[in-house]
Design an enzyme around this catalytic site. Structure first.
Site, PDB file in Angstrom:
ATOM      1  N   LYS A 186       0.845  -1.196   0.000  1.00  0.00           N
ATOM      2  CA  LYS A 186       0.000   0.000   0.000  1.00  0.00           C
ATOM      3  C   LYS A 186       0.882   1.248   0.000  1.00  0.00           C
ATOM      4  CE  LYS A 186      -1.698   2.961   2.750  1.00  0.00           C
ATOM      5  NZ  LYS A 186      -1.859   4.215   2.001  1.00  0.00           N
ATOM      6  N   GLU A 260      10.292   1.144  10.133  1.00  0.00           N
ATOM      7  CA  GLU A 260      11.259   2.220   9.862  1.00  0.00           C
ATOM      8  C   GLU A 260      10.505   3.515  10.115  1.00  0.00           C
ATOM      9  OE1 GLU A 260      14.367   1.751   8.957  1.00  0.00           O
ATOM     10  OE2 GLU A 260      14.449  -0.232   8.064  1.00  0.00           O
ATOM     11  N   CYS A 294      13.525  11.059   6.455  1.00  0.00           N
ATOM     12  CA  CYS A 294      13.420  10.536   7.824  1.00  0.00           C
ATOM     13  C   CYS A 294      14.713  10.751   8.589  1.00  0.00           C
ATOM     14  CB  CYS A 294      13.074   9.057   7.765  1.00  0.00           C
ATOM     15  SG  CYS A 294      14.144   8.173   6.629  1.00  0.00           S
ATOM     16  N   GLU A 391       9.827  15.702  15.447  1.00  0.00           N
ATOM     17  CA  GLU A 391      10.116  15.643  14.012  1.00  0.00           C
ATOM     18  C   GLU A 391       9.211  16.635  13.272  1.00  0.00           C
ATOM     19  OE1 GLU A 391       8.919  12.137  11.761  1.00  0.00           O
ATOM     20  OE2 GLU A 391      10.852  12.176  10.728  1.00  0.00           O
TER      21      GLU A 391
HETATM   22  P1  NAP Z   1       2.453   8.012   7.963  1.00  0.00           P
HETATM   23  O1  NAP Z   1       1.389   8.985   8.115  1.00  0.00           O
HETATM   24  O2  NAP Z   1       2.829   7.185   9.143  1.00  0.00           O
HETATM   25  O3  NAP Z   1       2.056   7.079   6.743  1.00  0.00           O
HETATM   26  C1  NAP Z   1       2.873   6.061   6.244  1.00  0.00           C
HETATM   27  C2  NAP Z   1       2.021   5.066   5.516  1.00  0.00           C
HETATM   28  O4  NAP Z   1       1.145   4.419   6.438  1.00  0.00           O
HETATM   29  C3  NAP Z   1       1.116   5.684   4.468  1.00  0.00           C
HETATM   30  O5  NAP Z   1       0.984   4.778   3.393  1.00  0.00           O
HETATM   31  C4  NAP Z   1      -0.183   5.818   5.226  1.00  0.00           C
HETATM   32  O6  NAP Z   1      -1.300   5.927   4.397  1.00  0.00           O
HETATM   33  C5  NAP Z   1      -0.203   4.548   6.029  1.00  0.00           C
HETATM   34  N1  NAP Z   1      -1.052   4.567   7.218  1.00  0.00           N
HETATM   35  C6  NAP Z   1      -1.604   5.629   7.851  1.00  0.00           C
HETATM   36  N2  NAP Z   1      -2.289   5.218   8.940  1.00  0.00           N
HETATM   37  C7  NAP Z   1      -2.187   3.867   8.983  1.00  0.00           C
HETATM   38  C8  NAP Z   1      -2.659   2.854   9.879  1.00  0.00           C
HETATM   39  N3  NAP Z   1      -3.388   3.148  10.948  1.00  0.00           N
HETATM   40  N4  NAP Z   1      -2.343   1.563   9.634  1.00  0.00           N
HETATM   41  C9  NAP Z   1      -1.578   1.232   8.576  1.00  0.00           C
HETATM   42  N5  NAP Z   1      -1.102   2.146   7.689  1.00  0.00           N
HETATM   43  C10 NAP Z   1      -1.391   3.454   7.897  1.00  0.00           C
HETATM   44  O7  NAP Z   1       3.822   8.666   7.509  1.00  0.00           O
HETATM   45  P2  NAP Z   1       4.009   9.672   6.291  1.00  0.00           P
HETATM   46  O8  NAP Z   1       3.521  10.981   6.774  1.00  0.00           O
HETATM   47  O9  NAP Z   1       3.511   9.120   5.026  1.00  0.00           O
HETATM   48  O10 NAP Z   1       5.594   9.659   6.167  1.00  0.00           O
HETATM   49  C11 NAP Z   1       6.403  10.447   6.914  1.00  0.00           C
HETATM   50  C12 NAP Z   1       7.019   9.683   8.080  1.00  0.00           C
HETATM   51  O11 NAP Z   1       7.732   8.561   7.596  1.00  0.00           O
HETATM   52  C13 NAP Z   1       8.022  10.495   8.836  1.00  0.00           C
HETATM   53  O12 NAP Z   1       7.814  10.330  10.217  1.00  0.00           O
HETATM   54  C14 NAP Z   1       9.353   9.905   8.429  1.00  0.00           C
HETATM   55  O13 NAP Z   1      10.375  10.079   9.347  1.00  0.00           O
HETATM   56  C15 NAP Z   1       9.003   8.498   8.220  1.00  0.00           C
HETATM   57  N6  NAP Z   1       9.952   7.830   7.337  1.00  0.00           N
HETATM   58  C16 NAP Z   1      10.829   6.946   7.889  1.00  0.00           C
HETATM   59  C17 NAP Z   1      11.760   6.302   7.092  1.00  0.00           C
HETATM   60  C18 NAP Z   1      12.719   5.329   7.688  1.00  0.00           C
HETATM   61  O14 NAP Z   1      13.322   4.593   6.926  1.00  0.00           O
HETATM   62  N7  NAP Z   1      12.876   5.275   8.988  1.00  0.00           N
HETATM   63  C19 NAP Z   1      11.795   6.550   5.732  1.00  0.00           C
HETATM   64  C20 NAP Z   1      10.888   7.457   5.186  1.00  0.00           C
HETATM   65  C21 NAP Z   1       9.961   8.085   6.022  1.00  0.00           C
HETATM   66  P3  NAP Z   1      -1.788   7.396   3.950  1.00  0.00           P
HETATM   67  O15 NAP Z   1      -0.745   7.974   3.086  1.00  0.00           O
HETATM   68  O16 NAP Z   1      -3.003   7.123   3.174  1.00  0.00           O
HETATM   69  O17 NAP Z   1      -2.008   8.155   5.216  1.00  0.00           O
END
Ligand code: NAP
Ligand code: MG
Length: 482
Positions: A186, A260, A294, A391
């Site tokens: 997804k 991650e 991230c 963050e």
């Molecule tokens: P997010 O809101 O946590 O969303 C990540 C993914 O999870 C999206 O596909 C999202 O769908 C989905 N999602 C949302 N709620 C969910 C739930 N309850 N159950 C399962 N899946 C769910 O994060 P983001 O805003 O897209 O990305 C930014 C974050 O990612 C930052 O905190 C960043 O640090 C982190 N990140 C970490 C790494 C690493 O390798 N550590 C790499 C890249 C990014 P939707 O898009 O439809 O909400």
């Protein structure tokens, strides 16, 4: 176009080679299938707020179909193939991605807002390299883990964020398939297009039906995938808040989980560092990809004796940063990925001011319409300030000073996160000393944001657990039997 304080002739990448369909369906069992509830959502270009396409919204019943397809493909086809045969498919996918690299780069930029220079030179080549790298391991798992018995896990549910859409897909899909798993992925709702293009590539590569399934949708689509009883493994990249929900949802189930998550990484400049290189390193560590990284070096620690000089050089350098149309090859900082993310960043700018920090932004005009944010630095930041602890995920840098190594280690580690860190010094002993004391999954020395498929990546503390990349990335998709 932005009217920056210096004028560059625009050098726009052509969008002519990119085919965006008006509407995308779900990719299940090798076919495009309309969502059962017939619901769709729109994706926009954050650089100009223009509509790009309608995308199918998968519900729990659609996710169930995708998991069933992945299970059947695992049982009947993929688990029966030799590693060499799986590797052939992965090499084929990697080559097709390379052939379509320009199209994928433009699509990533259109859908997500990142500068074309980055999608063209970083995201897409690295994504291809991940497929090449794991294609090479597919028939050498025994060499990767000598003397061990192992088998694939089964069906992997994979959830990716919007900041590196195709690259995060590659980090997850390539090792999963190399190890013999099938996947249901997804993508993030604001950046599904390259994952859908990837589904077309899987078709073109002749990948057996059901080995890769793409279910687009919102967070609840991801939650349905996490909750599905027939998924053996969840690989998630995203925010710490959602990661915690996923961890809770998997407690008491046999699912294997890797997370991650977020970061608030420390970038440390010592007084003997080559200052001009360090200033470029700071720019790269936090303003690259609008700070949507991230592992961004969002907390800068400068040794007190050089702080004034470094901050002055940084401010001067920021005046020549080009914020503008992501398709323009001159652009350093493109569009913030979504209106929601821009609002979050702007809220943190207000919080920083309310906390008494001093703000600096270069004098540039932001394009309109579109979601843009000026690169921002905050000085006079307290260690306890929210802008130094939480963050922000945008082009916002906090700057603190330190006098001794002990002090900077203590300050850098005083964070709930531990994804990455940077150390800038001419002294090799200090590099080893600091890197062994910093609680971070990656420590870069005299560089920042360097990635390689052979190098494992992942966090300490609330930045998650498990590693992606390298041999470590294989073990996340294998069951060991010893
Ligand atoms: P997010 O809101 O946590 O969303 C990540 C993914 O999870 C999206 O596909 C999202 O769908 C989905 N999602 C949302 N709620 C969910 C739930 N309850 N159950 C399962 N899946 C769910 O994060 P983001 O805003 O897209 O990305 C930014 C974050 O990612 C930052 O905190 C960043 O640090 C982190 N990140 C970490 C790494 C690493 O390798 N550590 C790499 C890249 C990014 P939707 O898009 O439809 O909400
Ligand atoms: Mg979009």
């Amino acid at each position: 176009m932005s009217e920056n304080n210096w004028n560059l002739e625009p050098s726009l990448e052509s969008v002519a080679q990119v085919q965006i369909k008006p509407q995308y369906e779900l990719f299940i069992n090798g076919k495009w299938q309309a969502p059962l509830a017939a619901t769709y959502f729109a994706t926009v270009n954050p650089a100009d707020e223009k509509h790009l396409a309608h995308i199918a919204q998968a519900n729990a019943a659609d996710v169930d179909l995708a998991v069933k397809a992945a299970r059947a493909a695992y049982d009947n086809v993929w688990s029966q193939l030799s590693g060499a045969a799986r590797g052939k498919y992965l090499f084929r996918i990697a080559r097709l991605m390379q052939e379509k690299a320009r199209e994928l780069a433009v699509l990533e930029t259109l859908d997500g807002g990142k500068p074309i220079r980055e999608s063209r030179d970083i995201d897409i080549p690295l994504a291809c390299n991940h497929f090449f790298y794991y294609a090479g391991w597919a028939d050498k798992l025994q060499e990767a883990f000598p003397g061990q018995q192992m088998e694939a896990l089964g069906v992997a549910g994979q959830i990716t964020p919007w900041n590196f859409p195709l690259l995060m897909l590659a980090w997850k899909v390539a090792p999963a398939l190399a190890c013999g798993n099938t996947v249901v992925l997804k993508p993030a709702e604001t950046t599904s297009l390259t994952a859908l293009k990837f589904a077309e590539i899987c078709q073109e590569a002749g990948l057996p039906a059901g080995v890769v399934n793409i279910v687009t949708g919102y967070g609840d689509t991801g939650a349905a995938l996490v909750a599905h009883p027939n998924v053996d493994k969840i690989a998630f990249t995203g925010s710490t808040a959602v990661g915690k929900q996923i961890q809770k949802a998997c407690i008491g189930t046999p699912k294997k989980v890797t997370l991650e998550l977020g970061g608030k990484s420390a970038n440390i400049i010592l007084e003997d560092a080559p200052i001009d290189q360090a200033v470029e390193g700071i720019i790269n560590s936090i303003f690259f990809n609008q700070g949507h990284v991230c592992c961004a070096g969002s907390r800068l620690f400068v040794q007190e004796s050089i702080a004034e000089q470094v901050i002055a050089k940084l401010k001067f350098r920021l005046q020549s940063i080009y914020v503008g149309n992501p398709l323009d090859k001159n652009t350093d900082i493109g569009a913030i990925n979504s209106k929601k993310q821009l609002e979050t960043i702007e809220e943190y700018l207000s919080i920083g001011l309310a906390e008494g920090a001093e703000i600096y932004q270069p004098d540039c005009t932001l394009p309109s319409p579109g979601f843009y944010c000026k690169p921002t630095i905050f000085t006079d930041v307290a260690q306890s300030a929210r802008i130094a602890q939480e963050e922000i995920f945008g082009p916002v840098l906090t700057i603190q000073t330190f006098r001794t190594m002990e002090e900077v280690v203590q300050k850098a580690n005083n964070s709930p996160y531990g994804l990455a860190a940077g150390v800038w010094t001419a002294n090799g002993a200090r590099i080893f000393g600091l890197s062994s004391q910093l609680q971070a999954g990656v420590v870069w020395a005299n560089t920042y944001n360097k990635f390689d498929p052979a190098s494992p990546f992942g966090g300490y503390k609330e930045s998650g657990f498990g590693r992606e990349g390298g041999r470590h990335g294989l073990s996340a998709y294998l069951q060991f039997k010893n």
